[in-house]
Design a protein around this motif. Structure first.
Motif, PDB file in Angstrom:
ATOM      1  N   TRP A 198       0.834  -1.204   0.000  1.00  0.00           N
ATOM      2  CA  TRP A 198       0.000   0.000   0.000  1.00  0.00           C
ATOM      3  C   TRP A 198       0.869   1.254   0.000  1.00  0.00           C
ATOM      4  O   TRP A 198       0.558   2.234  -0.690  1.00  0.00           O
ATOM      5  CB  TRP A 198      -0.934   0.022   1.204  1.00  0.00           C
ATOM      6  CG  TRP A 198      -2.302  -0.467   0.892  1.00  0.00           C
ATOM      7  CD1 TRP A 198      -2.907  -1.576   1.379  1.00  0.00           C
ATOM      8  CD2 TRP A 198      -3.236   0.130  -0.017  1.00  0.00           C
ATOM      9  NE1 TRP A 198      -4.156  -1.707   0.824  1.00  0.00           N
ATOM     10  CE2 TRP A 198      -4.391  -0.675  -0.028  1.00  0.00           C
ATOM     11  CE3 TRP A 198      -3.212   1.258  -0.828  1.00  0.00           C
ATOM     12  CZ2 TRP A 198      -5.502  -0.387  -0.810  1.00  0.00           C
ATOM     13  CZ3 TRP A 198      -4.323   1.544  -1.609  1.00  0.00           C
ATOM     14  CH2 TRP A 198      -5.451   0.728  -1.590  1.00  0.00           C
ATOM     15  N   ILE A 199       1.933   1.233   0.761  1.00  0.00           N
ATOM     16  CA  ILE A 199       2.834   2.393   0.804  1.00  0.00           C
ATOM     17  C   ILE A 199       3.473   2.606  -0.564  1.00  0.00           C
ATOM     18  O   ILE A 199       3.525   3.734  -1.070  1.00  0.00           O
ATOM     19  CB  ILE A 199       3.891   2.217   1.913  1.00  0.00           C
ATOM     20  CG1 ILE A 199       3.217   2.314   3.277  1.00  0.00           C
ATOM     21  CG2 ILE A 199       5.010   3.256   1.770  1.00  0.00           C
ATOM     22  CD1 ILE A 199       4.111   1.925   4.450  1.00  0.00           C
ATOM     23  N   ALA A 200       3.968   1.532  -1.183  1.00  0.00           N
ATOM     24  CA  ALA A 200       4.586   1.654  -2.509  1.00  0.00           C
ATOM     25  C   ALA A 200       3.592   2.199  -3.523  1.00  0.00           C
ATOM     26  O   ALA A 200       3.900   3.125  -4.282  1.00  0.00           O
ATOM     27  CB  ALA A 200       5.129   0.295  -2.969  1.00  0.00           C
ATOM     28  N   VAL A 201       2.387   1.632  -3.532  1.00  0.00           N
ATOM     29  CA  VAL A 201       1.359   2.075  -4.480  1.00  0.00           C
ATOM     30  C   VAL A 201       0.970   3.523  -4.199  1.00  0.00           C
ATOM     31  O   VAL A 201       0.868   4.346  -5.114  1.00  0.00           O
ATOM     32  CB  VAL A 201       0.131   1.139  -4.428  1.00  0.00           C
ATOM     33  CG1 VAL A 201      -1.062   1.750  -5.134  1.00  0.00           C
ATOM     34  CG2 VAL A 201       0.470  -0.207  -5.038  1.00  0.00           C
ATOM     35  N   GLY A 202       0.761   3.850  -2.931  1.00  0.00           N
ATOM     36  CA  GLY A 202       0.342   5.206  -2.574  1.00  0.00           C
ATOM     37  C   GLY A 202       1.379   6.256  -2.922  1.00  0.00           C
ATOM     38  O   GLY A 202       1.052   7.314  -3.476  1.00  0.00           O
ATOM     39  N   LEU A 203       2.642   5.978  -2.604  1.00  0.00           N
ATOM     40  CA  LEU A 203       3.711   6.937  -2.929  1.00  0.00           C
ATOM     41  C   LEU A 203       3.857   7.135  -4.430  1.00  0.00           C
ATOM     42  O   LEU A 203       3.945   8.269  -4.920  1.00  0.00           O
ATOM     43  CB  LEU A 203       5.040   6.467  -2.341  1.00  0.00           C
ATOM     44  CG  LEU A 203       5.226   6.629  -0.838  1.00  0.00           C
ATOM     45  CD1 LEU A 203       6.529   5.976  -0.383  1.00  0.00           C
ATOM     46  CD2 LEU A 203       5.212   8.093  -0.460  1.00  0.00           C
ATOM     47  N   LEU A 204       3.876   6.020  -5.150  1.00  0.00           N
ATOM     48  CA  LEU A 204       4.046   6.122  -6.598  1.00  0.00           C
ATOM     49  C   LEU A 204       2.833   6.788  -7.237  1.00  0.00           C
ATOM     50  O   LEU A 204       2.984   7.636  -8.124  1.00  0.00           O
ATOM     51  CB  LEU A 204       4.295   4.745  -7.206  1.00  0.00           C
ATOM     52  CG  LEU A 204       4.657   4.722  -8.689  1.00  0.00           C
ATOM     53  CD1 LEU A 204       5.853   5.616  -9.000  1.00  0.00           C
ATOM     54  CD2 LEU A 204       4.938   3.296  -9.135  1.00  0.00           C
ATOM     55  N   ALA A 205       1.639   6.442  -6.782  1.00  0.00           N
ATOM     56  CA  ALA A 205       0.429   7.064  -7.330  1.00  0.00           C
ATOM     57  C   ALA A 205       0.439   8.571  -7.075  1.00  0.00           C
ATOM     58  O   ALA A 205       0.125   9.361  -7.973  1.00  0.00           O
ATOM     59  CB  ALA A 205      -0.817   6.427  -6.729  1.00  0.00           C
ATOM     60  N   ALA A 206       0.807   8.988  -5.872  1.00  0.00           N
ATOM     61  CA  ALA A 206       0.863  10.417  -5.560  1.00  0.00           C
ATOM     62  C   ALA A 206       1.875  11.133  -6.448  1.00  0.00           C
ATOM     63  O   ALA A 206       1.601  12.231  -6.967  1.00  0.00           O
ATOM     64  CB  ALA A 206       1.203  10.618  -4.084  1.00  0.00           C
ATOM     65  N   LEU A 207       3.028  10.523  -6.644  1.00  0.00           N
ATOM     66  CA  LEU A 207       4.050  11.111  -7.504  1.00  0.00           C
ATOM     67  C   LEU A 207       3.552  11.229  -8.945  1.00  0.00           C
ATOM     68  O   LEU A 207       3.709  12.269  -9.591  1.00  0.00           O
ATOM     69  CB  LEU A 207       5.326  10.279  -7.443  1.00  0.00           C
ATOM     70  CG  LEU A 207       6.481  10.744  -8.318  1.00  0.00           C
ATOM     71  CD1 LEU A 207       6.992  12.087  -7.855  1.00  0.00           C
ATOM     72  CD2 LEU A 207       7.603   9.728  -8.292  1.00  0.00           C
ATOM     73  N   LEU A 208       2.933  10.157  -9.440  1.00  0.00           N
ATOM     74  CA  LEU A 208       2.448  10.158 -10.822  1.00  0.00           C
ATOM     75  C   LEU A 208       1.332  11.179 -11.029  1.00  0.00           C
ATOM     76  O   LEU A 208       1.328  11.920 -12.021  1.00  0.00           O
ATOM     77  CB  LEU A 208       1.958   8.768 -11.210  1.00  0.00           C
ATOM     78  CG  LEU A 208       3.033   7.707 -11.394  1.00  0.00           C
ATOM     79  CD1 LEU A 208       2.411   6.322 -11.436  1.00  0.00           C
ATOM     80  CD2 LEU A 208       3.846   7.981 -12.647  1.00  0.00           C
ATOM     81  N   ILE A 209       0.385  11.211 -10.116  1.00  0.00           N
ATOM     82  CA  ILE A 209      -0.741  12.133 -10.263  1.00  0.00           C
ATOM     83  C   ILE A 209      -0.263  13.576 -10.187  1.00  0.00           C
ATOM     84  O   ILE A 209      -0.640  14.409 -11.028  1.00  0.00           O
ATOM     85  CB  ILE A 209      -1.827  11.833  -9.213  1.00  0.00           C
ATOM     86  CG1 ILE A 209      -2.459  10.457  -9.487  1.00  0.00           C
ATOM     87  CG2 ILE A 209      -2.891  12.929  -9.199  1.00  0.00           C
ATOM     88  CD1 ILE A 209      -3.310   9.919  -8.351  1.00  0.00           C
ATOM     89  N   SER A 210       0.597  13.891  -9.227  1.00  0.00           N
ATOM     90  CA  SER A 210       1.072  15.275  -9.119  1.00  0.00           C
ATOM     91  C   SER A 210       1.927  15.668 -10.320  1.00  0.00           C
ATOM     92  O   SER A 210       1.796  16.777 -10.848  1.00  0.00           O
ATOM     93  CB  SER A 210       1.824  15.489  -7.808  1.00  0.00           C
ATOM     94  OG  SER A 210       2.944  14.640  -7.715  1.00  0.00           O
ATOM     95  N   SER A 211       2.769  14.762 -10.783  1.00  0.00           N
ATOM     96  CA  SER A 211       3.582  15.049 -11.964  1.00  0.00           C
ATOM     97  C   SER A 211       2.701  15.186 -13.204  1.00  0.00           C
ATOM     98  O   SER A 211       2.921  16.072 -14.038  1.00  0.00           O
ATOM     99  CB  SER A 211       4.611  13.938 -12.161  1.00  0.00           C
ATOM    100  OG  SER A 211       5.340  14.141 -13.343  1.00  0.00           O
ATOM    101  N   GLY A 212       1.699  14.326 -13.315  1.00  0.00           N
ATOM    102  CA  GLY A 212       0.790  14.402 -14.458  1.00  0.00           C
ATOM    103  C   GLY A 212       0.036  15.712 -14.499  1.00  0.00           C
ATOM    104  O   GLY A 212      -0.110  16.327 -15.564  1.00  0.00           O
ATOM    105  N   VAL A 213      -0.440  16.161 -13.347  1.00  0.00           N
ATOM    106  CA  VAL A 213      -1.136  17.450 -13.291  1.00  0.00           C
ATOM    107  C   VAL A 213      -0.187  18.572 -13.699  1.00  0.00           C
ATOM    108  O   VAL A 213      -0.553  19.476 -14.459  1.00  0.00           O
ATOM    109  CB  VAL A 213      -1.729  17.694 -11.887  1.00  0.00           C
ATOM    110  CG1 VAL A 213      -2.206  19.128 -11.721  1.00  0.00           C
ATOM    111  CG2 VAL A 213      -2.880  16.713 -11.621  1.00  0.00           C
TER     112      VAL A 213
END
Length: 131
Positions: free
Chosen positions: A6-21
């Motif tokens: 969950w930590i790996a998914v959450g960190l990577l998802a947050a990074l991807l979403i913020s970078s994508g925005v």
């Protein structure tokens, strides 16, 4: 899903979403990083931003997690040559000069992100049980 996954998914998802925005609202940050051999730089910046957001959100949803993880891995592999281009040509990032070690650090970091996407979204082992 284990806490570590969950930590790996959450960190990577947050990074991807913020970078994508950021790709969508400030594309000028990413345009200098585009290798000259690629066509249509602005549409590619927008497209990569959209795919980063979709991948990040998809990794958070149980019914799309595995496919999103594979998509994120493909995206990270696809953008790896741009990171090599940035390092080899000392391209500023977000308008800031970056020392060589900073550019070189991005390359193995990409491998860590690929591992996080694979490990965080893979099917659970029999010891972990079903999701």
């Amino acid at each position: 899903m284990t806490v570590g996954r969950w930590i790996a998914v959450g960190l990577l998802a947050a990074l991807l979403i913020s970078s994508g925005v950021l790709h969508l609202v400030r594309p000028e940050v990413y345009l200098p990083m585009m290798p000259p051999y690629l066509p249509a730089h602005l549409p590619l910046v927008y497209a990569s931003g959209v795919f980063e957001i979709l991948g990040g959100v998809g990794m958070l949803l149980p019914w799309t997690r595995r496919w999103a993880g594979l998509g994120v891995i493909a995206l990270l592999i696809a953008i790896f040559p741009a990171n090599i281009y940035i390092a080899m040509n000392d391209i500023p990032i977000a308008g800031h000069d970056v020392p060589l070690w900073g550019h070189l650090l991005r390359l193995p970091l990409q491998a860590v992100m690929i591992w996080m996407a694979w490990w965080g979204t893979r099917a659970p082992s029999s010891a972990e049980g079903e999701e």
